[in-house]
Structures are given as C-alpha cells and as structure tokens.
Enzyme design. Structure first.
Site, short mmCIF file in Angstrom:
data_model
loop_
_atom_site.label_atom_id
_atom_site.label_comp_id
_atom_site.label_asym_id
_atom_site.label_seq_id
_atom_site.Cartn_x
_atom_site.Cartn_y
_atom_site.Cartn_z
CG ASP A 1 -2.03 -0.98 1.19
OD1 ASP A 1 -2.38 -1.43 0.09
OD2 ASP A 1 -2.55 -1.32 2.27
NE ARG B 1 -1.47 2.58 13.62
CZ ARG B 1 -0.71 1.92 12.75
NH1 ARG B 1 0.41 2.45 12.31
NH2 ARG B 1 -1.06 0.73 12.34
CG ASP C 1 -4.55 1.98 12.93
OD1 ASP C 1 -4.58 2.23 14.15
OD2 ASP C 1 -4.23 0.88 12.46
CB SER D 1 -4.69 -6.81 7.77
OG SER D 1 -4.29 -5.62 8.39
N1 ARG Z 1 -8.01 -3.39 16.07
C1 ARG Z 1 -6.77 -2.90 16.54
C2 ARG Z 1 -6.81 -1.43 16.76
O1 ARG Z 1 -7.64 -0.79 16.21
C3 ARG Z 1 -5.60 -3.32 15.68
C4 ARG Z 1 -5.57 -2.84 14.29
C5 ARG Z 1 -4.32 -3.36 13.69
N2 ARG Z 1 -4.22 -3.29 12.30
C6 ARG Z 1 -3.98 -4.37 11.51
N3 ARG Z 1 -3.59 -4.12 10.33
N4 ARG Z 1 -4.15 -5.58 11.88
O2 ARG Z 1 -6.05 -0.88 17.49
#
Ligand code: ARG
Length: 415
Positions: A26, A106, A135, A187
């Site tokens: 990406d 983040r 995110d 992912s």
């Molecule tokens: N659900 C979790 C959060 O919002 C993890 C997201 C992680 N991203 C991924 N690409 N698996 O903090």
C-alpha cells in the site's frame, strides 16, 4: 454534493507531502500515486516501534520507489517510556482485553510525521490507513491536535486501486519493486508491545485462528513441558527488573515476549467495537504485555487502598478509550495523568509468576508499601483484629436495609 466533494479533493495540490511508509504494498504504491495525483514531492517517514524489520532496506526501497528523502528513526525508547509505561500505570486494556500496541503507536508515529513535515517545510502528510479502521482516526486526530494547518491525504480512502491485484498492476506499470514473497492473507500490525492479525478466514467469528496466523507465540500444545518461575520488580508502577536483574524498558519487554511467547502465553481472540461504529474480530499476541499487566495489577492490589484501587478501575476505562480513540494529545489524558502518577507512588515491589504452557499464574507478591497486615488477616495465632467491633459495624452498615425491610413489610400488610 458527493461529486462536488470528490472534485474539490482531487483539485487540491500540495508541494511536498510527508508520507508514513512501512515498505509494504500500500505505502509503496502511494509514493507514485501521490506524485501523480497531487503533483507533490514525496518524503517518506518510517518509525521503528520494535516491529523487527530491516530499516535500512526500507529506506532504500522508499528512495528506489521515488521518494526524494526517506527519514527513518528508532522510536523504541520513546514508545516504551512515553506510551507503553503510561498505559501500564493506567492498567489500560481496551474492553478488558486488548493491550493496544497499535493504538499506542499511532500518536507517536503521527507526531513524528508532523514534526518531519514541519522540519522539511511540507504542506501535507499522508498515511496508508484504510477507510474503515481506527488508525485513520488516530493519525488524523493527532495531526489536527499538533499542526492543524497541515493537509492530510488518505489515498486508501480515495484511490481507484480497490484490490490487491489493481495495486500490483499499478506498481508493475511503474516499475516499483513489490514484495515477492507470497503474502499471508492477513492484515498484520506488529511492534514491541504486541501483534494484531486480522482478515482471512478469521472474519468468520466461529472459525478458530489458523496455526500460521501467529507470529510471536508458540502453540501452547507444543510448548515446553513443565513451568518456569520469574519475578518482576516494579518501581512507581513500571517494571524495572526481572529476577533481580535491572533492565531498560525495551530489553525487559523483549525478554518477556520471548519467554512468554515460548510458552504460548498472551494469545487473545476477541470481538471489539471500533471507533467508526462496527465490530471486528481481532486476534492479538501480547506475551510481555500479558505478564506485565497481570503483575502490575496484582501489586496494586496490595499497595492501593480499597477506594483508590476501585476508583482507578473506573478511570482506566476512560484512559483506555482515549488511547483507543487516538485522542492522546487532548487535555483529558493530561489531567488523568496527574491522578495516575500520584496513584503509582507506592506501587513498588515484586511479583512472582509461574509460566507454563498457555498459562501464567501469580504465585507471590510483596512490597515495602504493602497495606496487607498479616496480624489483621490471620485466622491463626497472633490475630489483632477486634472481632467485637464487627458487631457494631454491621449494625450500622445494615441499618438502612433494616429500615427498608420494615417499610416493605408494612406495604405488604396494607395491600
Ligand atoms: N483493532 C486494533 C486497533 O484498532 C488493531 C488494528 C491493527 N491493524 C492491523 N492491520 N491488523 O487498534
């Protein structure tokens, strides 16, 4: 209205964009795409949160993909001291389970992205988050809190490259190196504090996560036989030593990740509520975080008085939401921080755990500030508790219930 919006978006031009870059498909495709659609010079930013990737390779890849500069930093110490330890002090587990490795990373990545943008005189930042996750919210709320004048571009919300195949074609047409290894259909987001694994067959809530989904933990059924014991020492609510050996935060977390991971401890499978309104199935691995949170809370059980311990449990829920929602740089967290730091002044001492296949148990705890009084608690010789005073206490404590009972009885009689 929608057409107008789309058009005004596409018309925006930026001179220089600093783009969060992981080296994956990406964000690699984003580099030429941003150049073509926004006419901008692209600088990439990659922050190391302990994800265990080859950063110099990522830097070269960014430059070969068309970035004019590629900034890479090691953020592991800052991540631990400024984000992970505050979350430990706060006992922050989202919806009671998730230690929030992604959510905690983040605001730091976004803050650095903003700093790099300001240093290089860029007029926008870009990130590779999808349009239905948390995110994007965390990145953008942070950027707005720190530098509201910067533009923000989220190509994955805008572009026409809606499948992996389209992205690959786009990359191939432009001669961009794409990952040759056959990617897992998941992912994944990993750093020092844990790993998240989503998608693939796990979107069916009933399906057991497949064996190849796990990265940081062994299958507990293949874990070593027997068990091991370890002692974690805490000062002011943060872990500082293992088995008496002082360790810096990064080293300590890595050590516990290895140890608990070998025993298959720290696997979490949950359905959580995302900020954007949907529920999602998430599979996490958090070996060190599991042991540290367990031990920390156990120490609080002896070091905090009943009122403070339980008040803090309510506050943890607010703090969790702040982390999860990405409002880290807002004023509420700063206010809560004062309470939390004060509450941890006496959270010092040691906790002993026994770790075996898929399981960690607390087996002992001690603190110079322990409020546990063996004389008061004992049922053996040396009891100092005044049993006589219990009777008067119960009399008054139960008084209102006795009054209620009398009124209820009268009500029944009058019916
Ligand atoms: N659900 C979790 C959060 O919002 C993890 C997201 C992680 N991203 C991924 N690409 N698996 O903090």
């Amino acid at each position: 209205m929608q057409a107008f919006f789309a058009e005004s978006l596409m018309n925006k031009q930026y001179k220089k964009i600093v783009c969060a870059y992981s080296g994956g498909l990406d964000t690699s495709v984003m580099i030429p795409w941003l150049k073509e659609h926004y006419g901008a010079e692209i600088i990439t930013y990659t922050g190391d949160l302990g994800q265990g990737e080859d950063l110099s390779a990522i830097k070269n890849k960014a430059l070969n993909t068309g970035a004019s500069h590629a900034v890479v930093d090691d953020l592991t110490d800052r991540f631990v001291n400024e984000f992970i330890w505050p979350a430990v002090r706060a006992s922050a587990l989202y919806e009671g389970m998730y230690p929030m490795h992604t959510a905690l990373g983040r605001p730091l990545l976004s803050a650095r992205l903003v700093e790099v943008a300001l240093e290089h005189g860029a007029d926008a930042i870009a990130h590779g988050c999808t349009g239905k996750g948390n995110d994007q919210v965390r990145f953008e709320v942070t950027a707005k809190a720190l530098a509201p004048h910067l533009g923000i571009v989220a190509p994955l919300r805008e572009w026409e490259l809606t499948t992996r195949e389209l992205e690959v074609d786009y990359a191939v047409e432009r001669g961009i190196p794409i990952p040759i290894t056959k990617e897992k259909p998941y992912s994944i987001d990993q750093n020092l504090w844990g790993c998240a694994i989503e998608c693939g067959e796990m979107e069916d809530l009933w399906a057991e996560p497949p064996d190849d989904a796990w990265l940081m933990t062994k299958d507990p059924s293949n874990a070593p036989r027997g068990s091991i014991e370890l002692i974690i020492s805490f000062e002011n609510g943060i872990p500082v030593a293992i088995d008496g050996r002082p360790m810096g935060g990064v080293e300590l977390i890595r050590y516990l990740n290895d140890l608990a991971g070998t025993f298959g401890v720290g696997r979490i499978d949950m359905v959580e509520n995302r900020v954007v309104g949907l529920k999602s199935r998430e599979v996490y691995e958090a070996p060190a975080a599991t042991l540290i949170h367990m031990a920390h809370t156990e120490l609080e059980r002896i070091c905090l008085d009943r009122e403070t311990f339980n008040y803090k449990r309510k506050l943890s829920q607010d703090y969790e939401k702040i982390i999860y929602d990405g409002t880290w740089f807002g004023p509420l967290r700063e206010c809560l921080e004062s309470f939390l730091l004060k509450s941890q002044e006496t959270v010092c001492g040691e906790v002993r755990l026994r770790v075996s296949a898929g399981l960690a148990r607390i087996t002992g705890r001690k603190s110079p500030y322990s409020l546990y009084d063996e004389g008061l608690a004992t049922y053996s010789e040396g009891d100092t508790f005044d049993r006589q005073s219990a009777e008067g206490f119960i009399e008054l404590f139960g008084l209102s219930y006795r009054t209620v009972a009398q009124v209820r009885k009268r009500m029944l009689e009058n019916k």
